[in-house]
Design a protein around this motif. Structure first.
Motif, PDB file in Angstrom:
ATOM      1  N   CYS A   1      43.622  32.829  45.810  1.00 11.34           N
ATOM      2  CA  CYS A   1      44.885  33.181  45.132  1.00 11.34           C
ATOM      3  C   CYS A   1      46.059  33.086  46.118  1.00 11.34           C
ATOM      4  CB  CYS A   1      44.787  34.586  44.572  1.00 11.34           C
ATOM      5  SG  CYS A   1      46.265  35.108  43.686  1.00 11.34           S
TER       6      CYS A   1
ATOM      7  N   CYS B   1      48.319  35.141  46.794  1.00 10.80           N
ATOM      8  CA  CYS B   1      48.558  36.349  47.588  1.00 10.80           C
ATOM      9  C   CYS B   1      47.656  36.386  48.820  1.00 10.80           C
ATOM     10  CB  CYS B   1      48.382  37.599  46.728  1.00 10.80           C
ATOM     11  SG  CYS B   1      46.698  37.916  46.201  1.00 10.80           S
TER      12      CYS B   1
ATOM     13  N   GLU C   1      47.576  38.133  39.197  1.00  8.63           N
ATOM     14  CA  GLU C   1      46.841  36.863  39.092  1.00  8.63           C
ATOM     15  C   GLU C   1      45.349  37.050  39.373  1.00  8.63           C
ATOM     16  OE1 GLU C   1      48.372  33.740  38.528  1.00  8.63           O
ATOM     17  OE2 GLU C   1      50.147  34.947  38.094  1.00  8.63           O
ATOM     18  N   CYS C   2      45.049  37.828  40.409  1.00  7.94           N
ATOM     19  CA  CYS C   2      43.657  37.891  40.874  1.00  7.94           C
ATOM     20  C   CYS C   2      43.100  39.313  40.840  1.00  7.94           C
ATOM     21  CB  CYS C   2      43.551  37.329  42.282  1.00  7.94           C
ATOM     22  SG  CYS C   2      44.324  38.368  43.539  1.00  7.94           S
TER      23      CYS C   2
ATOM     24  N   CYS D   1      48.380  42.389  42.631  1.00 10.06           N
ATOM     25  CA  CYS D   1      48.504  41.004  42.163  1.00 10.06           C
ATOM     26  C   CYS D   1      47.879  40.854  40.786  1.00 10.06           C
ATOM     27  CB  CYS D   1      47.849  40.050  43.149  1.00 10.06           C
ATOM     28  SG  CYS D   1      47.908  38.338  42.585  1.00 10.06           S
TER      29      CYS D   1
HETATM   30 ZN    ZN Z   1      46.383  37.369  43.974  1.00 10.26          ZN
END
Ligand code: ZN
Length: 324
Positions: free
Chosen positions: A116, A118, A104-105, A102
């Motif tokens: 997040c 996920c 994003e995180c 991921c």
């Molecule tokens: Zn994530």
């Protein structure tokens, strides 16, 4: 929406491990290449000097801007030769960088202090794991939905094809439009549950909260909350998820024991969700006149006014499968 505490602790630990593992395997790849390609090791050694050179430039008292610009160029050249060196030996330039699932995180499960998407998905799926719906969600998806069973009749086939398209689009666009509601109507064995679980799975994958349960279980919770709740439970605790979830899927409306209490719960639920712009999917084996008979006008006028009705037609797929 609250999550089960044990699931949360377990999943957070899994994310910590996933994050560490990604870093560890990147450093293993790096070590492996350093032992194979001495040139790369030298470039990396020079690159790691950069930060101490910056410090020296700053405290050195010379022309700081000039020194920093020189270092920046030097650094860029080193990065370029590093990429070229990796390519020459048949590796992609980012071969040694950390690869997180991921972006994003970085597989930590958190973006700042927020959970997040996920990790949210894992938490929601974990809540379903022990339930029958969870098992269905593992096996029933859009990919396993077959139109073959509807081929006998062209109109039935086209109808199902259209329903499938509506459901796929619904799942893909969920959250971007104004909470459209769907009403699946038709006899058993025509794919209503299969398509409901497929939508649920896809919408969860897209990190929305989905609550999915049968009318029987949902109304049993309302009855429990009203009549059997213990003194240490807050009123509404057990049913708040039905109001708060981003998508509520109510399966098999009409199979519950209908009484004045369940009817008023259903009205309250449907009405509140519509007023708060939260989407709902209801599926039922009852046809319009049966719905009218069983529920009050104010419910059916909500159902037919605010939901997009999808009529399932054809021959029981489960029976067809048994006959094969
Ligand atoms: Zn994530």
């Amino acid at each position: 929406m609250g999550y089960n505490k044990e699931n949360f602790i377990r999943i957070r630990r899994e994310f910590e491990q996933k994050h560490l593992k990604a870093k560890q395997s990147a450093s293993e790849r790096l070590e492996e290449l350093h032992s194979k390609i001495p040139e790369l090791r030298d470039i990396d050694a020079a690159l790691s000097e950069t930060s101490s050179k910056i410090v020296r430039a700053i405290v050195g008292g010379g022309d700081i801007e000039f020194e920093l610009e020189k270092l920046r160029l030097e650094n860029k050249q080193l990065q370029n030769s590093r990429a070229a060196c990796l390519r020459y030996h048949g590796f992609s330039p980012d071969y040694t960088s950390v690869k997180y699932e991921c972006a994003e995180c970085d597989d930590t499960g958190f973006v700042g202090t927020k959970v997040c998407g996920c990790m949210k998905r894992e938490l929601i799926l974990a809540e379903y794991e022990s339930s029958g719906i969870g098992q269905l969600m593992k096996s029933q998806s859009f990919d396993t939905f077959s139109l073959e069973y509807y081929r006998e009749d062209r109109r039935i086939y086209e109808n199902m094809q259209n329903i499938l398209t509506v459901c796929r689009e619904y799942a893909e666009k969920f959250g971007t439009d104004t909470g459209e509601n769907l009403l699946f109507i038709g006899p058993t064995g025509l794919g209503k549950t299969h398509l409901s679980t497929s939508i649920a799975r896809r919408v969860i994958d897209r990190a929305f909260n989905v609550v999915y349960d049968t009318a029987q279980n949902i109304f049993a919770d309302f009855e429990y909350d009203r009549f059997s709740r213990s003194s240490n439970e807050t009123p509404g605790e057990r049913v708040s998820k039905y109001f708060d979830s981003e998508l509520l899927i109510l399966d098999d409306l009409g199979t519950e024991l209908t009484n004045q209490f369940t009817i008023s719960c259903l009205y309250n639920l449907v009405n509140t969700r519509i007023n708060t712009g939260r989407a709902m999917i209801i599926n039922t084996n009852l046809d319009q006149s049966e719905l009218n008979k069983r529920y009050s006008d104010r419910i059916t006028s909500r159902l037919f006014g605010e939901f997009r009705p999808l009529m399932f037609r054809g021959r029981d797929v489960r029976q067809q499968k048994l006959m094969k």
